[in-house]
Design a protein around this motif. Structure first.
Motif, short mmCIF file in Angstrom:
data_model
loop_
_atom_site.label_atom_id
_atom_site.label_comp_id
_atom_site.label_asym_id
_atom_site.label_seq_id
_atom_site.Cartn_x
_atom_site.Cartn_y
_atom_site.Cartn_z
N HIS A 115 5.47 26.38 -18.84
CA HIS A 115 5.30 27.42 -19.85
C HIS A 115 4.43 28.58 -19.36
CE1 HIS A 115 7.28 24.83 -22.74
NE2 HIS A 115 6.50 23.84 -22.33
N GLY A 116 4.26 28.70 -18.06
CA GLY A 116 3.53 29.84 -17.51
C GLY A 116 4.31 31.13 -17.71
N LEU A 117 3.61 32.24 -17.67
CA LEU A 117 4.26 33.54 -17.86
C LEU A 117 5.33 33.78 -16.80
CD1 LEU A 117 4.39 36.18 -19.45
CD2 LEU A 117 2.60 37.09 -17.95
N LYS A 118 5.04 33.43 -15.57
CA LYS A 118 6.02 33.60 -14.49
C LYS A 118 7.30 32.81 -14.79
CE LYS A 118 6.50 32.94 -9.47
NZ LYS A 118 6.79 34.33 -9.09
N ASN A 122 10.99 34.48 -15.52
CA ASN A 122 12.08 34.11 -14.63
C ASN A 122 13.28 33.56 -15.41
OD1 ASN A 122 13.30 31.73 -12.66
ND2 ASN A 122 12.80 33.63 -11.59
N GLU A 123 13.02 32.65 -16.34
CA GLU A 123 14.13 32.03 -17.07
C GLU A 123 14.76 32.96 -18.11
OE1 GLU A 123 14.96 28.77 -20.52
OE2 GLU A 123 13.43 28.21 -19.04
N LEU A 124 13.92 33.60 -18.91
CA LEU A 124 14.43 34.35 -20.05
C LEU A 124 14.83 35.78 -19.72
CD1 LEU A 124 11.99 33.12 -22.85
CD2 LEU A 124 14.16 32.12 -22.09
N LEU A 125 14.18 36.38 -18.73
CA LEU A 125 14.47 37.78 -18.39
C LEU A 125 15.11 37.95 -17.02
CD1 LEU A 125 11.15 39.42 -19.68
CD2 LEU A 125 13.31 39.09 -20.92
N HIS A 126 15.19 36.84 -16.27
CA HIS A 126 15.81 36.85 -14.93
C HIS A 126 15.13 37.85 -14.00
CE1 HIS A 126 18.81 34.43 -16.91
NE2 HIS A 126 19.05 35.40 -17.76
N GLU A 127 13.81 37.93 -14.13
CA GLU A 127 13.00 38.76 -13.24
C GLU A 127 11.89 37.89 -12.65
OE1 GLU A 127 12.22 42.82 -14.10
OE2 GLU A 127 13.29 42.74 -16.02
N ASP A 128 11.21 38.44 -11.66
CA ASP A 128 10.17 37.67 -10.98
C ASP A 128 8.90 38.49 -10.88
OD1 ASP A 128 9.25 35.32 -9.68
OD2 ASP A 128 9.45 36.31 -7.75
N ALA A 151 -2.05 43.07 -12.82
CA ALA A 151 -2.59 43.16 -14.18
C ALA A 151 -1.56 43.79 -15.12
CB ALA A 151 -3.88 43.98 -14.17
N ALA A 152 -0.89 44.83 -14.66
CA ALA A 152 0.12 45.50 -15.49
C ALA A 152 1.28 44.57 -15.79
CB ALA A 152 0.61 46.77 -14.80
N SER A 153 1.67 43.74 -14.82
CA SER A 153 2.81 42.85 -15.02
C SER A 153 2.54 41.80 -16.09
CB SER A 153 3.20 42.17 -13.70
OG SER A 153 2.26 41.18 -13.32
#
Length: 205
Positions: A115-118, A122-128, A151-153
């Motif tokens: 359940h980490g932000l990364k 990755n799963e829900l937005l398909h970004e890294d 920090a912005a990410s």
């Protein structure tokens, strides 16, 4: 998309109306010991604002405090419990009402323990995103570009995650209980600050 860096306060009227994504960077995980160094905030329209507080700061940030304390603005966090405590302790405001993407994830993504932000991005937005700067020195005299981007990410994706997780909470019939959890988070943060961080006061023990 632009990352704006500010010293000691947020400029006036740089955020659009509506919910804001919020995160904090501190010197460590013990709130009363490890000072607040950076508050990140975004209105979800493509820009992120970083407010840095130097060592010895008096945390007199009226514009930032006004946004955080505004009862008409929902604040989006990932692990709100920690950020709420840091903001309360150093800025002296309760940064609510709240939506916590970590809690929403735990209540909807019960098929995983990640359940980490990364993981969510990755799963829900398909970004890294990179978490390499997570444990860097946020109290240094200069916050470098890698730290600023990290920090912005941490607030860049929260509006999009909230949209998806809101739908999932509704789908699983857990919207009301999630909201009750969100509403309790400022109190949970105050309990942490008051010394009950590691005690379950609801247990029979």
């Amino acid at each position: 998309m632009t990352v704006y860096f500010h010293e000691e306060d947020l400029p006036e009227d740089v955020l659009a109306p509506g919910p804001v994504a919020v995160d904090t960077e501190t010197m460590g995980l013990v709130t009363a010991r490890d000072r607040l160094c950076v508050v990140q905030i975004s209105d979800g329209r493509g820009d992120e604002h970083l407010v840095r507080f130097k060592v010895g700061s008096d945390y007199d940030a009226p514009n930032l405090k006004a946004v955080l304390a505004d009862p008409e603005r929902v604040k989006y966090y990932h692990f709100a419990r920690f950020d709420l405590a840091a903001i309360q302790h150093y800025l002296g405001v309760t940064a609510a009402p709240v939506f916590c993407t970590k809690i929403a994830s735990k209540m909807t993504r019960t098929y995983t323990d990640r359940h980490g932000l990364k993981n969510l991005i990755n799963e829900l937005l398909h970004e890294d995103i990179s978490k390499q700067q997570q444990s860097s020195d946020w109290g240094a005299p200069v916050i470098n570009d890698a730290q600023r981007d990290y920090a912005a990410s941490d607030v860049r994706f929260l509006h999009r995650l909230v949209e998806i997780l809101t739908v999932r909470l509704e789908r699983e019939g857990r919207t009301a209980i999630a909201q009750a959890c969100f509403d309790f988070l400022p109190t949970r943060a105050k309990l942490d600050l008051a010394g009950w961080a590691d005690k379950d006061i609801f247990s029979h023990e």
